[in-house]
Design a protein around this motif. Structure first.
Motif, PDB file in Angstrom:
ATOM      1  N   ASN A  22      10.159  -2.426  -2.496  1.00 32.66           N
ATOM      2  CA  ASN A  22       8.858  -1.600  -2.352  1.00 32.66           C
ATOM      3  C   ASN A  22       8.292  -1.917  -0.987  1.00 32.66           C
ATOM      4  O   ASN A  22       8.310  -2.615  -0.218  1.00 32.66           O
ATOM      5  N   LYS A  23       7.402  -0.589  -0.899  1.00 37.94           N
ATOM      6  CA  LYS A  23       6.622  -0.336   0.431  1.00 37.94           C
ATOM      7  C   LYS A  23       5.923  -1.549   0.780  1.00 37.94           C
ATOM      8  O   LYS A  23       5.898  -2.001   1.812  1.00 37.94           O
ATOM      9  N   GLU A  24       5.308  -2.364  -0.415  1.00 38.91           N
ATOM     10  CA  GLU A  24       4.146  -3.234   0.017  1.00 38.91           C
ATOM     11  C   GLU A  24       4.933  -4.633   0.219  1.00 38.91           C
ATOM     12  O   GLU A  24       4.184  -5.321   0.983  1.00 38.91           O
ATOM     13  N   ASP A  25       6.151  -4.606  -0.158  1.00 33.72           N
ATOM     14  CA  ASP A  25       7.071  -5.875   0.201  1.00 33.72           C
ATOM     15  C   ASP A  25       7.805  -5.785   1.486  1.00 33.72           C
ATOM     16  O   ASP A  25       7.789  -6.743   2.018  1.00 33.72           O
ATOM     17  N   SER A  26       7.825  -4.759   2.107  1.00 34.50           N
ATOM     18  CA  SER A  26       8.891  -4.659   3.229  1.00 34.50           C
ATOM     19  C   SER A  26       8.314  -5.250   4.303  1.00 34.50           C
ATOM     20  O   SER A  26       9.266  -5.871   5.076  1.00 34.50           O
ATOM     21  N   GLN A  46      10.052 -12.013   7.462  1.00 30.72           N
ATOM     22  CA  GLN A  46      10.675 -13.355   7.202  1.00 30.72           C
ATOM     23  C   GLN A  46      12.262 -13.120   7.909  1.00 30.72           C
ATOM     24  O   GLN A  46      12.895 -14.257   8.276  1.00 30.72           O
ATOM     25  N   LEU A  47      12.822 -11.754   7.662  1.00 29.17           N
ATOM     26  CA  LEU A  47      14.002 -11.820   8.287  1.00 29.17           C
ATOM     27  C   LEU A  47      14.213 -12.114   9.812  1.00 29.17           C
ATOM     28  O   LEU A  47      14.959 -12.809  10.127  1.00 29.17           O
ATOM     29  N   LEU A  48      12.972 -11.497  10.428  1.00 26.71           N
ATOM     30  CA  LEU A  48      13.024 -11.470  11.950  1.00 26.71           C
ATOM     31  C   LEU A  48      13.001 -12.962  12.218  1.00 26.71           C
ATOM     32  O   LEU A  48      13.443 -13.651  13.125  1.00 26.71           O
ATOM     33  N   ALA A  94      18.415 -14.798  -0.440  1.00 30.30           N
ATOM     34  CA  ALA A  94      17.200 -15.750  -0.592  1.00 30.30           C
ATOM     35  C   ALA A  94      16.040 -15.153  -0.122  1.00 30.30           C
ATOM     36  O   ALA A  94      15.059 -15.336  -0.962  1.00 30.30           O
ATOM     37  N   ILE A  95      15.863 -14.742   1.137  1.00 30.45           N
ATOM     38  CA  ILE A  95      14.606 -13.944   1.522  1.00 30.45           C
ATOM     39  C   ILE A  95      14.165 -12.929   0.817  1.00 30.45           C
ATOM     40  O   ILE A  95      13.063 -12.895   0.516  1.00 30.45           O
ATOM     41  N   ILE A  96      15.195 -12.135   0.451  1.00 29.40           N
ATOM     42  CA  ILE A  96      14.569 -10.813  -0.176  1.00 29.40           C
ATOM     43  C   ILE A  96      14.207 -11.105  -1.760  1.00 29.40           C
ATOM     44  O   ILE A  96      13.059 -10.732  -2.111  1.00 29.40           O
ATOM     45  N   ARG A  97      14.981 -12.050  -2.220  1.00 27.47           N
ATOM     46  CA  ARG A  97      14.404 -12.545  -3.530  1.00 27.47           C
ATOM     47  C   ARG A  97      13.101 -13.051  -3.394  1.00 27.47           C
ATOM     48  O   ARG A  97      12.254 -12.766  -4.325  1.00 27.47           O
ATOM     49  N   LYS A  98      12.839 -14.036  -2.539  1.00 29.88           N
ATOM     50  CA  LYS A  98      11.440 -14.785  -2.430  1.00 29.88           C
ATOM     51  C   LYS A  98      10.435 -13.583  -2.176  1.00 29.88           C
ATOM     52  O   LYS A  98       9.410 -13.767  -2.685  1.00 29.88           O
ATOM     53  N   GLU A  99      10.620 -12.690  -1.287  1.00 27.13           N
ATOM     54  CA  GLU A  99       9.450 -11.879  -0.822  1.00 27.13           C
ATOM     55  C   GLU A  99       9.334 -10.479  -1.591  1.00 27.13           C
ATOM     56  O   GLU A  99       8.500  -9.659  -1.503  1.00 27.13           O
ATOM     57  N   CYS A 100      10.183 -10.272  -2.656  1.00 25.85           N
ATOM     58  CA  CYS A 100      10.104  -9.038  -3.192  1.00 25.85           C
ATOM     59  C   CYS A 100       9.997  -9.370  -5.077  1.00 25.85           C
ATOM     60  O   CYS A 100      10.740  -8.872  -5.650  1.00 25.85           O
ATOM     61  N   ALA A 101       9.254 -10.359  -5.171  1.00 27.13           N
ATOM     62  CA  ALA A 101       8.971 -10.467  -6.631  1.00 27.13           C
ATOM     63  C   ALA A 101       8.430  -9.470  -7.360  1.00 27.13           C
ATOM     64  O   ALA A 101       7.523  -8.677  -6.873  1.00 27.13           O
ATOM     65  N   SER A 102       8.902  -9.241  -8.567  1.00 27.55           N
ATOM     66  CA  SER A 102       8.466  -8.172  -9.496  1.00 27.55           C
ATOM     67  C   SER A 102       7.043  -8.568  -9.939  1.00 27.55           C
ATOM     68  O   SER A 102       6.769  -9.725 -10.398  1.00 27.55           O
ATOM     69  N   ARG A 103       6.234  -7.589 -10.280  1.00 31.07           N
ATOM     70  CA  ARG A 103       4.966  -7.746 -10.738  1.00 31.07           C
ATOM     71  C   ARG A 103       4.490  -6.620 -11.618  1.00 31.07           C
ATOM     72  O   ARG A 103       5.187  -5.454 -11.475  1.00 31.07           O
ATOM     73  N   LYS A 104       3.576  -6.797 -12.543  1.00 28.08           N
ATOM     74  CA  LYS A 104       3.060  -5.609 -13.188  1.00 28.08           C
ATOM     75  C   LYS A 104       1.918  -4.945 -12.615  1.00 28.08           C
ATOM     76  O   LYS A 104       1.010  -5.649 -12.145  1.00 28.08           O
ATOM     77  N   THR A 105       1.556  -3.860 -12.835  1.00 27.82           N
ATOM     78  CA  THR A 105       0.388  -3.060 -12.450  1.00 27.82           C
ATOM     79  C   THR A 105       0.123  -1.948 -13.310  1.00 27.82           C
ATOM     80  O   THR A 105       1.113  -1.423 -14.001  1.00 27.82           O
ATOM     81  N   ILE A 106      -1.213  -1.306 -13.196  1.00 23.60           N
ATOM     82  CA  ILE A 106      -1.434  -0.447 -14.030  1.00 23.60           C
ATOM     83  C   ILE A 106      -1.379   0.863 -13.325  1.00 23.60           C
ATOM     84  O   ILE A 106      -2.250   0.951 -12.223  1.00 23.60           O
ATOM     85  N   ILE A 107      -0.912   1.902 -13.784  1.00 23.21           N
ATOM     86  CA  ILE A 107      -1.213   3.299 -13.205  1.00 23.21           C
ATOM     87  C   ILE A 107      -1.655   4.501 -14.085  1.00 23.21           C
ATOM     88  O   ILE A 107      -1.572   4.139 -15.185  1.00 23.21           O
TER      89      ILE A 107
END
Length: 108
Positions: free
Chosen positions: A9-13, A19-21, A58-71
């Motif tokens: 997701n763009k917001e997670d990138s 964290q990768l760097l 592990a870094i990707i899993r930690k930083e890219c948690a899924s969440r619910k949003t209303i559109i």
């Protein structure tokens, strides 16, 4: 060596890349679009030694948690013209990750 292609997701990138760097992994970012919402994504390309693969995942899993949003749906539902758009709850975030073997690597 492994090649990781992660669509996030763009917001997670930003957090993922930071964290990768911070952990000394180099990453190439590509702005992409797609998925159910046709929303902005970022595709990350990461080359990593096989023994460090799980650290990157592990870094990707930690930083890219899924969440619910209303559109708000962009078009009227079920063909009823003139109806206001209905809010819909969708899950965003997470990552789609592909891991491939690298037969040869050269830095020129």
């Amino acid at each position: 060596m492994k090649l990781i292609t992660a669509i996030v997701n763009k917001e997670d990138s930003k957090n993922v890349c930071n964290q990768l760097l911070k952990n000394k992994f180099y990453v190439t970012r590509l702005a992409t679009t797609g998925g159910f919402l046709r929303a902005g994504n970022t595709t990350l390309i990461i080359g990593v030694d096989e023994d460090k693969l799980e650290d990157v995942l592990a870094i990707i899993r930690k930083e890219c948690a899924s969440r619910k949003t209303i559109i708000t749906s962009a078009s009227p539902m079920m063909g009823m013209s003139g109806c206001p758009a209905m809010p819909v709850t969708v899950e965003v975030g997470g990552a789609t990750v592909f891991v491939q073997d690298v037969e040869r690597f050269e830095k020129i």
